[in-house]
Structure formats: C-alpha cells, structure tokens
Motif scaffolding. Sequence first.
Motif, PDB file in Angstrom:
ATOM      1  N   PRO A 311       0.787  -1.236   0.000  1.00 39.11           N
ATOM      2  CA  PRO A 311       0.000   0.000   0.000  1.00 39.11           C
ATOM      3  C   PRO A 311       0.822   1.290   0.000  1.00 39.11           C
ATOM      4  CG  PRO A 311       0.108  -0.845   2.224  1.00 39.11           C
ATOM      5  CD  PRO A 311       0.853  -1.847   1.364  1.00 39.11           C
ATOM      6  N   SER A 312       2.152   1.176  -0.072  1.00 36.96           N
ATOM      7  CA  SER A 312       2.984   2.387  -0.088  1.00 36.96           C
ATOM      8  C   SER A 312       2.547   3.308  -1.226  1.00 36.96           C
ATOM      9  CB  SER A 312       4.450   2.008  -0.276  1.00 36.96           C
ATOM     10  OG  SER A 312       4.920   1.232   0.789  1.00 36.96           O
ATOM     11  N   GLY A 313       2.536   4.588  -0.946  1.00 34.58           N
ATOM     12  CA  GLY A 313       2.190   5.571  -1.961  1.00 34.58           C
ATOM     13  C   GLY A 313       0.724   5.936  -2.021  1.00 34.58           C
ATOM     14  N   LEU A 314      -0.150   5.100  -1.420  1.00 32.59           N
ATOM     15  CA  LEU A 314      -1.584   5.393  -1.481  1.00 32.59           C
ATOM     16  C   LEU A 314      -1.972   6.540  -0.555  1.00 32.59           C
ATOM     17  CD1 LEU A 314      -3.484   1.971  -1.605  1.00 32.59           C
ATOM     18  CD2 LEU A 314      -3.480   3.758  -3.358  1.00 32.59           C
ATOM     19  N   PHE A 315      -1.328   6.604   0.603  1.00 28.76           N
ATOM     20  CA  PHE A 315      -1.744   7.557   1.622  1.00 28.76           C
ATOM     21  C   PHE A 315      -0.706   8.665   1.788  1.00 28.76           C
ATOM     22  CE2 PHE A 315      -3.556   3.410   2.645  1.00 28.76           C
ATOM     23  CZ  PHE A 315      -4.905   3.727   2.661  1.00 28.76           C
ATOM     24  N   ARG A 316      -1.176   9.819   2.244  1.00 27.72           N
ATOM     25  CA  ARG A 316      -0.305  10.974   2.422  1.00 27.72           C
ATOM     26  C   ARG A 316       0.344  10.929   3.806  1.00 27.72           C
ATOM     27  NH1 ARG A 316      -4.727  14.947   1.956  1.00 27.72           N
ATOM     28  NH2 ARG A 316      -5.922  13.095   2.474  1.00 27.72           N
ATOM     29  N   GLU A 317       1.662  10.850   3.817  1.00 29.08           N
ATOM     30  CA  GLU A 317       2.405  10.649   5.059  1.00 29.08           C
ATOM     31  C   GLU A 317       2.165  11.771   6.052  1.00 29.08           C
ATOM     32  OE1 GLU A 317       7.059  10.298   6.590  1.00 29.08           O
ATOM     33  OE2 GLU A 317       6.594  10.412   4.442  1.00 29.08           O
ATOM     34  N   TRP A 318       2.105  13.016   5.573  1.00 31.66           N
ATOM     35  CA  TRP A 318       1.987  14.136   6.500  1.00 31.66           C
ATOM     36  C   TRP A 318       0.671  14.098   7.281  1.00 31.66           C
ATOM     37  CZ3 TRP A 318      -1.823  17.743   6.801  1.00 31.66           C
ATOM     38  CH2 TRP A 318      -2.628  17.971   5.688  1.00 31.66           C
ATOM     39  N   VAL A 319      -0.401  13.558   6.654  1.00 25.40           N
ATOM     40  CA  VAL A 319      -1.704  13.502   7.340  1.00 25.40           C
ATOM     41  C   VAL A 319      -1.608  12.614   8.574  1.00 25.40           C
ATOM     42  CG1 VAL A 319      -4.114  12.832   7.113  1.00 25.40           C
ATOM     43  CG2 VAL A 319      -2.954  13.939   5.189  1.00 25.40           C
ATOM     44  N   SER A 320      -0.952  11.465   8.432  1.00 23.81           N
ATOM     45  CA  SER A 320      -0.787  10.556   9.574  1.00 23.81           C
ATOM     46  C   SER A 320       0.085  11.183  10.652  1.00 23.81           C
ATOM     47  CB  SER A 320      -0.174   9.233   9.105  1.00 23.81           C
ATOM     48  OG  SER A 320      -1.020   8.593   8.180  1.00 23.81           O
ATOM     49  N   ARG A 321       1.147  11.846  10.230  1.00 20.45           N
ATOM     50  CA  ARG A 321       2.041  12.496  11.208  1.00 20.45           C
ATOM     51  C   ARG A 321       1.313  13.598  11.975  1.00 20.45           C
ATOM     52  NH1 ARG A 321       8.205  13.067   9.832  1.00 20.45           N
ATOM     53  NH2 ARG A 321       8.663  11.134   8.738  1.00 20.45           N
ATOM     54  N   TYR A 322       0.514  14.379  11.246  1.00 23.22           N
ATOM     55  CA  TYR A 322      -0.206  15.465  11.903  1.00 23.22           C
ATOM     56  C   TYR A 322      -1.247  14.918  12.876  1.00 23.22           C
ATOM     57  CZ  TYR A 322      -2.847  19.788  12.576  1.00 23.22           C
ATOM     58  OH  TYR A 322      -3.489  20.876  13.120  1.00 23.22           O
ATOM     59  N   HIS A 323      -1.945  13.859  12.457  1.00 21.51           N
ATOM     60  CA  HIS A 323      -2.948  13.259  13.341  1.00 21.51           C
ATOM     61  C   HIS A 323      -2.303  12.727  14.618  1.00 21.51           C
ATOM     62  CE1 HIS A 323      -6.720  11.361  14.431  1.00 21.51           C
ATOM     63  NE2 HIS A 323      -6.061  10.244  14.693  1.00 21.51           N
ATOM     64  N   ALA A 324      -1.053  12.247  14.521  1.00 28.67           N
ATOM     65  CA  ALA A 324      -0.368  11.712  15.700  1.00 28.67           C
ATOM     66  C   ALA A 324      -0.104  12.799  16.739  1.00 28.67           C
ATOM     67  CB  ALA A 324       0.944  11.045  15.286  1.00 28.67           C
ATOM     68  N   ILE A 325       0.199  14.026  16.283  1.00 28.16           N
ATOM     69  CA  ILE A 325       0.474  15.107  17.246  1.00 28.16           C
ATOM     70  C   ILE A 325      -0.772  15.934  17.552  1.00 28.16           C
ATOM     71  CG2 ILE A 325       2.891  15.261  16.538  1.00 28.16           C
ATOM     72  CD1 ILE A 325       2.157  17.871  15.043  1.00 28.16           C
ATOM     73  N   HIS A 326      -1.834  15.748  16.753  1.00 28.27           N
ATOM     74  CA  HIS A 326      -3.057  16.531  16.946  1.00 28.27           C
ATOM     75  C   HIS A 326      -4.258  15.655  16.585  1.00 28.27           C
ATOM     76  CE1 HIS A 326      -5.894  19.973  16.035  1.00 28.27           C
ATOM     77  NE2 HIS A 326      -5.356  20.367  17.168  1.00 28.27           N
ATOM     78  N   PRO A 327      -4.565  14.668  17.438  1.00 27.81           N
ATOM     79  CA  PRO A 327      -5.607  13.684  17.101  1.00 27.81           C
ATOM     80  C   PRO A 327      -7.009  14.260  17.002  1.00 27.81           C
ATOM     81  CG  PRO A 327      -4.794  13.343  19.341  1.00 27.81           C
ATOM     82  CD  PRO A 327      -3.885  14.342  18.710  1.00 27.81           C
ATOM     83  N   GLN A 328      -7.276  15.385  17.652  1.00 27.83           N
ATOM     84  CA  GLN A 328      -8.604  15.994  17.534  1.00 27.83           C
ATOM     85  C   GLN A 328      -8.509  17.501  17.744  1.00 27.83           C
ATOM     86  OE1 GLN A 328     -10.945  14.036  20.537  1.00 27.83           O
ATOM     87  NE2 GLN A 328     -10.154  15.290  22.197  1.00 27.83           N
ATOM     88  N   LYS A 329      -9.439  18.218  17.123  1.00 26.51           N
ATOM     89  CA  LYS A 329      -9.451  19.673  17.232  1.00 26.51           C
ATOM     90  C   LYS A 329      -9.780  20.091  18.659  1.00 26.51           C
ATOM     91  CE  LYS A 329     -10.853  20.542  12.457  1.00 26.51           C
ATOM     92  NZ  LYS A 329     -11.850  21.194  11.573  1.00 26.51           N
ATOM     93  N   ARG A 330      -9.195  21.196  19.054  1.00 26.37           N
ATOM     94  CA  ARG A 330      -9.435  21.744  20.394  1.00 26.37           C
ATOM     95  C   ARG A 330     -10.268  23.015  20.289  1.00 26.37           C
ATOM     96  NH1 ARG A 330      -5.907  20.111  24.497  1.00 26.37           N
ATOM     97  NH2 ARG A 330      -4.237  18.699  23.838  1.00 26.37           N
ATOM     98  N   PRO A 331     -11.104  23.269  21.289  1.00 27.44           N
ATOM     99  CA  PRO A 331     -11.851  24.536  21.281  1.00 27.44           C
ATOM    100  C   PRO A 331     -10.947  25.729  21.594  1.00 27.44           C
ATOM    101  CG  PRO A 331     -12.350  23.267  23.264  1.00 27.44           C
ATOM    102  CD  PRO A 331     -11.521  22.389  22.397  1.00 27.44           C
ATOM    103  N   THR A 332      -9.905  25.487  22.425  1.00 29.50           N
ATOM    104  CA  THR A 332      -8.935  26.539  22.762  1.00 29.50           C
ATOM    105  C   THR A 332      -7.557  25.903  22.945  1.00 29.50           C
ATOM    106  OG1 THR A 332      -9.369  26.312  25.138  1.00 29.50           O
ATOM    107  CG2 THR A 332     -10.642  27.993  23.931  1.00 29.50           C
ATOM    108  N   TYR A 333      -6.532  26.756  22.907  1.00 25.97           N
ATOM    109  CA  TYR A 333      -5.157  26.291  23.112  1.00 25.97           C
ATOM    110  C   TYR A 333      -4.484  27.164  24.158  1.00 25.97           C
ATOM    111  CZ  TYR A 333      -5.651  23.737  18.695  1.00 25.97           C
ATOM    112  OH  TYR A 333      -6.071  22.893  17.693  1.00 25.97           O
ATOM    113  N   SER A 334      -3.821  26.505  25.100  1.00 23.32           N
ATOM    114  CA  SER A 334      -2.945  27.254  26.001  1.00 23.32           C
ATOM    115  C   SER A 334      -1.697  27.625  25.213  1.00 23.32           C
ATOM    116  CB  SER A 334      -2.569  26.403  27.212  1.00 23.32           C
ATOM    117  OG  SER A 334      -1.733  25.309  26.805  1.00 23.32           O
TER     118      SER A 334
END
Length: 516
Positions: A311-334
């Motif tokens: 399956p290499s090449g099918l998925f965008r690597e950056w999307v998975s990396r971003y989800h790992a550091i930001h799994p869900q949207k926040r209403p606010t950020y400190s």
Amino acid sequence: MPISTAIEEHRKQTKDLARSLKPTEVYEWLLLHGYFPESYVLPPCFKVVGIPKKGKSYFKVGGTRKRTTFAPTRTECVKVHFPKSEFTDRTFGIIHPHIHNDIAFHISRNWKKIVEALIPRDSMVTAYSFPIPVTKKAPCRVGSLRSGRMIYEFIDMTDDDLVSVAYRYTHLVKADIKNFYPSIYTHSLAWALHGKKSVRRQNNIHNFTLVGNRLDKLFQNANDGCTNGLPIGPVVSDIAAEIIAASVDRELTRHLKGLGIDCAAVRFKDDYRILVKSEHEARSVIKALQASLREFNLELSDEKTKISPLPSGLFREWVSRYHAIHPQKRPTYSWKQFRELYLGVVDIDRACPGTGVIDRFLADIVSKDGHLKLHLEERNLERAVSMLLMLGSLRIKAFPKIMAILESIIRSPFGSSHEAAILAYLEEFLRRISTEEERNKYLISWLLYFLVSNGFYQRLASKPSLKDPVTRSIASNRPIVFSKVADFKLFQGCKAAGRDVTMLQHLDIFNPPEAG
C-alpha cells in the motif's frame, strides 16, 4: 453502488452534470469567477465587478470559404509571480479582458463538444480535475466552489476511490507531466479537438471555422503571439489544459489496450496515479505514458515519477504524522499547547515539504466564527505574531492566511486595544521586504491589502516606493491593471472588498488544501 464502480461513477456523474450546464451560464461564470487566479494568488480587491451586458465576441472570423482569417489583437499577460521556493517562482497570468472574453465565448458556444473532449468516451483514465465546479446538489447550475471543489476532488481520488479498488493490484505508478502549462503547444489544442491529421491538412491549417484553431490563435495572442505556454490562473487555461490532458489519456488508453494491461488509472490535472498488477506492468505504463505525451510535445517529470509496491504511496504521510500530534481539534489552546503543536508542524513540514500541513494547522487554530483559539495576552502577543509570520517563510502560499488571522486578531477587542503594537511590527516587516520588491511582490501585495482595507495604510510613518502594477494598484486603491478597457471593471477597491468579505472568508481558511 458496488465499491468497484466508484471511479466509473465519478466519471459518469461529472459528465452528466457538465452536459446539463447552460452555455450562457458557463460564459458568465468564466467572465465573473474564472478570470483571476485562485483566491490565494491575489487579494480580494482584484474582482470582476463589471462585464458586458450581453454576450459578444470582439474578434470575428473573416475571409473566404477557401481561406478564413482571424486576427485578434496581440496582447501581453500581466504577470503575477508566486514564489515556489527560495530560487524559483510560479508565474500566473492575467489575460487581456477582450481576449479572455472571446476564449470564454467560444468555449461556451461549443460547450457540448468541449465536454466530450474533456471527458472522452474512449479513455480508461478518469480525471478528477473538471475545471468548472459542478455538484449533484445543484444540477444544471455552476457550483459555488472553485479551488475548494478541486481540493475535495483530489481527496476523493486518493483517499476514497483509488483506495477502494487497490486490493486488486500490487503496484502504484505516480507520474507528473513536466512543467505542464508553460510547455503546452497551443496548436495541440486544435489537435485535441479535431484530430492532428485533420487539422494538419492544407485546407484546415488556417480554417478558423474550427473552434480549436480559434482558441489556438486567441491563446497565442493572449501571450504576445507565443505558441508555447498557457497563462496559469484563468479557468479558460484550465479548460484548455484539461482538453489536451484528456487527449493524452486517450492515446495512453490506446497503448495500454494494445499491451493488454488491466489497470485503474486516475488523473488530477497533470498528476497521474495508476494501479497495476506487477512492477513489469508499471514500467510498461510509464513507457506508454511517455509515448502518449510526446504526441502533444509534452514529457514526464523524472523526479516526480515513481513506482511503489502497495500500500505504499496510497496515503499521504503528512496527514498521519499530523494526526499523531493533533488527534482531535481543540476549542482553545494554552500557550504551551500552541507552541508544541507549532513546533510539531514545523518538523512535519521539513520532513514532508510542499504539503498542506501548515494550512491544516492554520485552519485548526481558528474557530468557525473567525477567532483565534489561542488566548492572547500582552506578554505573548509579539511572540505569536512573530511565529505566525515565520510560518509564511516556510510556506509562502500560507502567508495570505497568516495575514487573515492577524486581521481577525486586530478586529478583536484584545487586538484593537493593542493595535499600535501590531501595526508597528507589520510596518517594520513591510519596510524590510519592500527593499526587494521584485523578490517579495507576493508578500507585499497581501500585507498592503491588509493595511489598506482596514484603514491602516495612511497611518504608516513611511510608505514604500513601488513599481509593480499589482502592488501599486493596492497601495493607491485604484485599478492600474487593464484599467482602460471598456465594458470590464476588474478592481473593486480594497476598503469595499474588505467590507464585503473578510480575508478568512476569501481564502476559505476553514477548508484548507490537503493535497500532497
């Protein structure tokens, strides 16, 4: 609908919706919404607010039955340079309104033929880049999205439809047409619409009753008579490029059928994704694509052509990396959460350059009602502004969205009470980048629009001396680009544009591009 028909269904639905459009609506949409490049290129003051009351062509076909004549005025595009990297630019073109009008006129008058050329019956390649927005929610009408629809089309192609049939195959070919728009030979537009052999017959070479020859001549004379290259930005160029790419697809289909290769092939503009059943077939597909492109004086990009085992090449690597550091949207950020996410995004951008991670981050830190989710205080205001502006140096395309966020800040109660500090920071930034106007025209134009539309420009202690017609139009708040062309009004004015739409709304920051 079975999953296996997702690609075919997309193709059929797009063609049905395109054929349902009225030619008059296509013509009007091309004039009003398809004239300027996409929203991130020019500020919203560059807007078509006046067109001829009735459809018309400015340049007529003349001559005799044996030899027709067609002599549109030779003009030059106004060039808008968008920095792709530190050393290279992508150049957009604004076509003279009369030439652009006639291209749109002939496309719309021949709409059914154009649709057949855009989505040919004898092609196994499904394109996900139909140039005019169509939607099943509003059949028979042009949709409201332009670039936004293209974003969704790309995601549908890669994340949904292509993945849904990938289990049948073993390898993925990714290929890209090299320098596509600047390399297009304008004569190939007539080849694509009427057939190369037919157009090259002696009695057809100068036969301007053929719509392909008229479009060929108009695109030439939009660009000072050059037969190589289409202006990047206008939707009429997207239509012409898509017609040529669809003809390449037909040629590729002929080659693949001759080789007996069973594959699933999709294309987004100049970007091919083709699923095959072996590495040997993958190499054959690349050779076939090279041969097909040569028929239209085009070639593949070496550095962007690759074969990957699935399956290499099918998925965008950056999307998975971003989800790992930001799994869900926040209403606010400190402040700490904002800083850590910011640093994580910078790391992902360095690992996956040229992708949409910075755009995704900017969308996530702004609420739907246009407020920054970071709680700003006097002690972190300067740091926040500095960090946002630094993102613009990593991804120049994100700079307008950064200015849009600063606009939302300065219009907030906290921002208005710290207006002087923010403006001092931006005035220093403008002074610095204006010393190299040619290199920084893009940044200057968006910063100037922010200042003029919000009534801050007159408060600057010193104003830059500018030469470029785009930056001068914004600073003076009056049209300089094609300002003396009758029937067309192409500039709204910064303050009026600012009242009509916020920068966040103009840039559709809540739906960032996720390509790459």
